[in-house]
Scaffold this active site. Structure first.
Site, mmCIF file in Angstrom:
data_model
loop_
_atom_site.group_PDB
_atom_site.id
_atom_site.type_symbol
_atom_site.label_atom_id
_atom_site.label_comp_id
_atom_site.label_asym_id
_atom_site.label_seq_id
_atom_site.Cartn_x
_atom_site.Cartn_y
_atom_site.Cartn_z
ATOM 1 N N ARG A 191 -17.238 11.303 -18.549
ATOM 2 C CA ARG A 191 -16.534 12.090 -19.565
ATOM 3 C C ARG A 191 -15.421 12.878 -18.886
ATOM 4 N NH1 ARG A 191 -17.444 16.359 -17.610
ATOM 5 N NH2 ARG A 191 -16.013 17.278 -19.105
ATOM 6 N N GLY A 192 -14.563 13.498 -19.724
ATOM 7 C CA GLY A 192 -13.387 14.175 -19.182
ATOM 8 C C GLY A 192 -12.245 13.165 -19.176
ATOM 9 N N ALA A 193 -11.074 13.625 -19.642
ATOM 10 C CA ALA A 193 -9.967 12.690 -19.906
ATOM 11 C C ALA A 193 -9.588 11.812 -18.703
ATOM 12 C CB ALA A 193 -8.771 13.475 -20.447
ATOM 13 N N ARG A 231 -13.523 5.879 -27.229
ATOM 14 C CA ARG A 231 -13.347 7.270 -27.673
ATOM 15 C C ARG A 231 -11.876 7.430 -28.079
ATOM 16 N NH1 ARG A 231 -15.696 12.081 -24.084
ATOM 17 N NH2 ARG A 231 -15.852 13.125 -26.111
ATOM 18 N N GLN A 269 -21.329 21.131 -21.919
ATOM 19 C CA GLN A 269 -20.663 20.706 -20.671
ATOM 20 C C GLN A 269 -20.387 21.901 -19.760
ATOM 21 O OE1 GLN A 269 -19.891 19.626 -23.720
ATOM 22 N NE2 GLN A 269 -19.041 17.572 -23.732
ATOM 23 N N ASP A 281 -7.336 17.016 -23.402
ATOM 24 C CA ASP A 281 -7.466 15.563 -23.619
ATOM 25 C C ASP A 281 -6.167 14.931 -24.067
ATOM 26 O OD1 ASP A 281 -10.299 16.729 -23.945
ATOM 27 O OD2 ASP A 281 -10.553 14.566 -23.622
ATOM 28 N N ASN A 293 -8.279 19.967 -26.959
ATOM 29 C CA ASN A 293 -9.323 20.103 -25.918
ATOM 30 C C ASN A 293 -10.658 20.326 -26.627
ATOM 31 O OD1 ASN A 293 -10.078 20.196 -23.106
ATOM 32 N ND2 ASN A 293 -10.465 22.384 -23.364
ATOM 33 N N LYS A 294 -11.696 20.406 -25.841
ATOM 34 C CA LYS A 294 -13.063 20.544 -26.366
ATOM 35 C C LYS A 294 -13.145 21.588 -27.468
ATOM 36 C CE LYS A 294 -15.929 18.623 -25.520
ATOM 37 N NZ LYS A 294 -16.230 17.443 -26.359
HETATM 38 O O1 MRU Z 1 -16.224 15.431 -24.552
HETATM 39 P P1 MRU Z 1 -15.794 15.615 -23.121
HETATM 40 O O2 MRU Z 1 -16.868 16.221 -22.272
HETATM 41 O O3 MRU Z 1 -15.223 14.348 -22.536
HETATM 42 O O4 MRU Z 1 -14.611 16.663 -23.214
HETATM 43 C C1 MRU Z 1 -13.899 16.980 -22.042
HETATM 44 C C2 MRU Z 1 -12.869 18.023 -22.227
HETATM 45 O O5 MRU Z 1 -12.642 18.523 -23.304
HETATM 46 C C3 MRU Z 1 -12.054 18.393 -21.010
HETATM 47 O O6 MRU Z 1 -11.662 19.727 -21.059
HETATM 48 C C4 MRU Z 1 -10.799 17.505 -20.964
HETATM 49 O O7 MRU Z 1 -11.150 16.152 -21.064
HETATM 50 C C5 MRU Z 1 -10.026 17.720 -19.720
HETATM 51 S S1 MRU Z 1 -10.875 17.069 -18.299
HETATM 52 C C6 MRU Z 1 -9.925 17.346 -16.919
#
Ligand code: MRU
Length: 332
Positions: free
Chosen positions: A46-48, A86, A190, A231, A241-242
């Site tokens: 996970r994470g962009a 996703r 997270q 993201d 973002n989240k």
């Molecule tokens: O749903 P996730 O855990 O993939 O969400 C991740 C985020 O929102 C991060 O802040 C974003 O992807 C940046 S990661 C460097």
């Protein structure tokens, strides 16, 4: 970093299964595009930036047995398939497109995937340098810098180094001290499970708070800045973002605290004029009603469970990229 987010074993992409953190450290070897799609969808990875690199390896896994005749059609099929894993992080589409464009053979695709890991490390390091300079420019030296972050934009969201947490890691190497409030980040935690674990393991002072405590944290502590990942950034500087990031930005503005976003330029989507056009992932309501296997809400209750929100550019004090710090008004 103590954990490697992703490593190529020679025939599979080894991922640390982030759904099991912090309790268990389990590695899974992903050897098919179907397994990669599932790993991305279930947030094993996970994470962009990390899901972009993972998807690129997924394309390789889908074409590695292709012959010259079947390669172009196989590549198209697997690229389209992985793009459905996703919707919000643009790095996923950026990485797939990059592989599609350079992919003249399976071997060439694998080489490019490996380059992407090294590149991500260099990019995150540069974000760390720019972010640290920005923080030092208004906090000065010789004292602890107090930050809030949301979700996890650390090493486990990238190949190794992170985006929002990178300035802390670079700063630590130079003797700069930080204290970080980590939002737990409902519903999948997270922040509690991954950011708190990462910061502790890297020797960065950290206090865990519930998402709903932001105003109280700003009231009771001198906070120098908020720093989060993203993201997708639209051309006008709106930032996805989240879920909960927008609320944090509103509270930060109320308390006149700078709100910084750290990301590689590959997270900027110039094709979207503003944040209303960013596709927002809606996830299973059970993440709210029955998170981590225990029912915490009545059967049948209606839920709204967007995984991300969009913070308007007017609340974003700066965007820290590997190329430098961008300031409003944004015209990306
Ligand atoms: O749903 P996730 O855990 O993939 O969400 C991740 C985020 O929102 C991060 O802040 C974003 O992807 C940046 S990661 C460097």
């Amino acid at each position: 970093m103590m954990l490697k987010t992703l490593q190529w074993t020679g025939n599979a992409l080894r991922l640390v299964d982030q759904t099991r953190l912090p309790g268990e450290i389990v590695y899974v070897d992903i050897a098919t595009p179907e397994a990669m799609h599932d790993a991305i969808r279930r947030l094993v990875v996970r994470g962009a930036p990390a899901i972009g690199i993972a998807a690129a390896f997924g394309v390789y896994l889908g074409v590695k047995e292709s012959n010259d005749a079947s390669f172009p059609a196989d590549r198209e099929k697997v690229c389209k398939y992985l793009a459905t894993s996703r919707p919000t992080a643009v790095n996923l589409f950026w990485a797939i497109e990059r592989i599609r464009r350079i992919g003249t053979s399976p071997q060439r695709i694998l080489q490019e995937c490996l380059v992407m890991i090294d590149e991500d490390n260099a990019v995150c390091r540069a974000i760390g340098e720019h972010g640290l300079n920005l923080l030092l420019s208004h906090c000065g030296t010789g004292r602890v810098i107090n930050l809030i972050t949301h979700c996890n934009a650390g090493g486990l969201a990238t190949a190794q180094f992170g985006t929002a947490l990178a300035p802390m890691y670079v700063g630590k190497e130079r003797g700069v001290k930080f204290h970080v409030f980590a939002d737990e980040t409902r519903p999948l935690l997270q922040g509690a499970r991954i950011t708190a674990m990462e910061l502790l393991a890297n020797g960065i002072d950290c206090t865990l708070v519930c998402d709903s405590m932001a105003a109280s944290v700003f009231t009771n502590h001198k906070i120098d800045a908020v720093i989060v990942g993203t993201d997708r950034v639209a051309a006008n500087g709106d930032v996805a973002n989240k879920i909960g990031t927008h609320t944090l930005a509103i509270v930060a503005r109320r308390f006149a605290v700078p709100f910084y976003v750290a990301c590689p330029t590959s997270t900027i989507d110039r094709t979207l004029a503003n944040g209303t056009l960013i596709p927002i992932e809606q996830r299973n309501p059970e993440e709210i009603t029955c998170g981590f296997g225990r029912r915490t809400a009545p059967e049948g209750v209606k839920c709204f469970n967007p995984a991300f929100d969009v913070t308007p550019a007017e609340l974003v004090s700066a965007i820290i990229t590997e190329k430098g710090v961008l300031r409003p008004p944004y015209a990306l």
